[in-house]
Write a protein that holds these residues in place. Sequence first.
Motif, short mmCIF file in Angstrom:
data_model
loop_
_atom_site.label_atom_id
_atom_site.label_comp_id
_atom_site.label_asym_id
_atom_site.label_seq_id
_atom_site.Cartn_x
_atom_site.Cartn_y
_atom_site.Cartn_z
N THR A 57 0.81 -1.20 0.00
CA THR A 57 0.00 0.00 0.00
C THR A 57 0.85 1.26 0.00
N THR A 116 0.18 5.52 0.43
CA THR A 116 -0.76 6.60 0.73
C THR A 116 -0.06 7.94 0.53
N VAL A 130 -2.25 5.51 -13.08
CA VAL A 130 -1.18 4.99 -12.24
C VAL A 130 -0.39 4.00 -13.08
N SER A 180 -5.87 -1.65 -6.46
CA SER A 180 -7.01 -1.01 -5.82
C SER A 180 -6.68 0.46 -5.54
N SER A 181 -7.71 1.30 -5.63
CA SER A 181 -7.53 2.73 -5.35
C SER A 181 -8.71 3.24 -4.52
N LEU A 204 -7.65 5.52 -13.60
CA LEU A 204 -8.45 5.59 -12.38
C LEU A 204 -9.87 6.04 -12.71
N ASP A 245 -11.83 6.86 -10.20
CA ASP A 245 -12.16 7.74 -9.08
C ASP A 245 -12.20 9.19 -9.52
N ALA A 252 -5.20 9.76 -0.65
CA ALA A 252 -5.13 8.75 -1.70
C ALA A 252 -4.52 7.47 -1.15
N LEU A 282 -3.38 3.69 -2.68
CA LEU A 282 -3.19 2.77 -3.80
C LEU A 282 -2.64 1.47 -3.24
N PHE A 316 1.99 8.17 -10.06
CA PHE A 316 0.64 8.71 -10.08
C PHE A 316 0.68 9.91 -11.02
#
Length: 180
Positions: free
Chosen positions: A58, A60, A76, A98-99, A141, A143, A151, A153, A175
């Motif tokens: 992960t 952030t 991404v 995943s985002s 993305l 989103d 954020a 990811l 990103f």
Amino acid sequence: MSCDCNCHHEEPKFKSLIFNAGNMNDANTTGSDTEQLGGSGIFILGWLMPQGDTDEYTLTFSVPKDAEKGCRNARVFVHLISDNSSTPIGNRFSIRFSSLFTRANGVIDIADLNTVNRTNIPVQNSPGNQQYNHYVLEFRLEDIIRQEDFALLSIARIPATNDFEGPVAITSVEFRYLSC
């Protein structure tokens, strides 16, 4: 393409935030791994994801203030390497990406998590003494991204058809977002 921020009629431009494996975390270990390139003494920092690994890796961060307001064009790019030094069995691997983006002062809701599986990525044979192959996976993305959003990811290895038995390592994540 229009720009919703106060950019004085400039055309929007893509900018990037680039993170190496040292910026990522895995709840089960304390730090990323280093992989030596052959006998060179040169090392690459990465998170090893062996076959059967179910860990989430992960990242952030906060979306920059210069991001286009309400951007839906972010992407991404995940950079991976495969270790082919011992000619492992299997010739494919799969990745789950995943985002999750949450407004500043908002509630982080796992129900807002967007997930994409990239399946059966072919592993290339390494020519000669080359022990690693480089892969770049692009994810668009879905989103809506706003300035100063939280954020998250996350990347995980998932089972594949004829799954590659060797390790795959995450080396960096880019990103890329619209800015004006």
